[in-house]
Write an enzyme that holds these catalytic residues in place. Sequence first.
Site, PDB file in Angstrom:
ATOM      1  N   ARG A   1      37.002  64.646  37.397  1.00 24.18           N
ATOM      2  CA  ARG A   1      37.045  65.552  38.536  1.00 24.18           C
ATOM      3  C   ARG A   1      36.105  65.025  39.614  1.00 24.18           C
ATOM      4  O   ARG A   1      35.018  64.539  39.333  1.00 24.18           O
ATOM      5  CB  ARG A   1      36.619  66.971  38.134  1.00 24.18           C
ATOM      6  CG  ARG A   1      37.668  67.706  37.301  1.00 24.18           C
ATOM      7  CD  ARG A   1      38.889  68.054  38.142  1.00 24.18           C
ATOM      8  NE  ARG A   1      39.895  68.819  37.417  1.00 24.18           N
ATOM      9  CZ  ARG A   1      40.944  68.289  36.802  1.00 24.18           C
ATOM     10  NH1 ARG A   1      41.096  66.975  36.781  1.00 24.18           N
ATOM     11  NH2 ARG A   1      41.831  69.058  36.209  1.00 24.18           N
TER      12      ARG A   1
ATOM     13  N   HIS B   1      44.708  59.827  42.298  1.00 22.30           N
ATOM     14  CA  HIS B   1      44.863  60.810  41.217  1.00 22.30           C
ATOM     15  C   HIS B   1      46.080  60.468  40.347  1.00 22.30           C
ATOM     16  O   HIS B   1      46.948  61.317  40.107  1.00 22.30           O
ATOM     17  CB  HIS B   1      44.998  62.230  41.781  1.00 22.30           C
ATOM     18  CG  HIS B   1      44.576  63.279  40.784  1.00 22.30           C
ATOM     19  ND1 HIS B   1      43.911  64.426  41.143  1.00 22.30           N
ATOM     20  CD2 HIS B   1      44.719  63.356  39.433  1.00 22.30           C
ATOM     21  CE1 HIS B   1      43.681  65.172  40.074  1.00 22.30           C
ATOM     22  NE2 HIS B   1      44.148  64.532  39.020  1.00 22.30           N
TER      23      HIS B   1
END
Length: 311
Positions: free
Chosen positions: A226, A274
Amino acid sequence: MSLNILFAARPERWAEYETPLRTAFEAAGLKDYNLSMEIPPEQVDYIVYAPNSRLRDFTPYTRTKGVLNLWAGVEEITGNETLTQPLTRMVDDGLERGMVEWVTGQTLRHHLGMDEHILGQDGTWRNETPPLAKDRPVTILGLGALGRACAETLAHLGFPVTGWSRSQKEIPGITCLSGDDGFARALETAQIVVLLVPYTPQTENLIDAAALSSMPAGGFLINPGRGSLIDDDALIAALDSGHIAHATLDVFRTEPLPPEHLYWAHPRVTVTPHIASETRADTAAEVIAENIRRGEAGEPLLHLVDRNLGY
């Protein structure tokens, strides 16, 4: 009475998931069911859920026995006070294998110094031999399903792997540490650090200036976890000074990463969009189907989220 299963995700996901879900439901023995994106809330038994869907108020779903998240991360919904139904997170083989492959590839890239040859085609004969894996300590921060799988794979390749987690774990072949003292020990010898802890208020800015300075000079940072785990200003300072040789970052506080962000142009940063791992519809559908089967059989649901811990 039919089992009513609401698919609450973005509309474009319906075409991707409908057939795999129906296939998995049949394999799990679920015959009499209604799977749809439109079901009256008071009639819904299970919700197949993505946190970026439009569903935010769970109050009307009085019959719902479980909210089955399609994502591994649940930080965007654990604070939703209307969500009182059992919540599960996604742990599936496709997601796990994708993360293992990405982390292993990035670790080997930095370990072998591949960038120097791929990007350094300038006529200079660079013949420095990289160390063997046994001489390159790697630390995995986070020993959940993804972290454990990555740690075991890298250990199998010969890397000395240290893993750190909130609570003490025991994994054969991995040096497992926990707590504040364990965190410091996990970083102080790590030439490569991989971030796979979940995001919680306690893990925000886990990698700050102090953590970065405790790593050996010339170390590498890999973050497929994250974006909020890293203090961005501290990392850029550590990269500018050369203390951190390179950071490969797949996740960010703001996504997509704004074009003007310093990471894009920094010579010691690799940005990936991502893509470290993605939930695969076929394998995720099997996990969803198994949890619905369990719920209907009165068995405990898999991968239940602890609201107090946030994951």
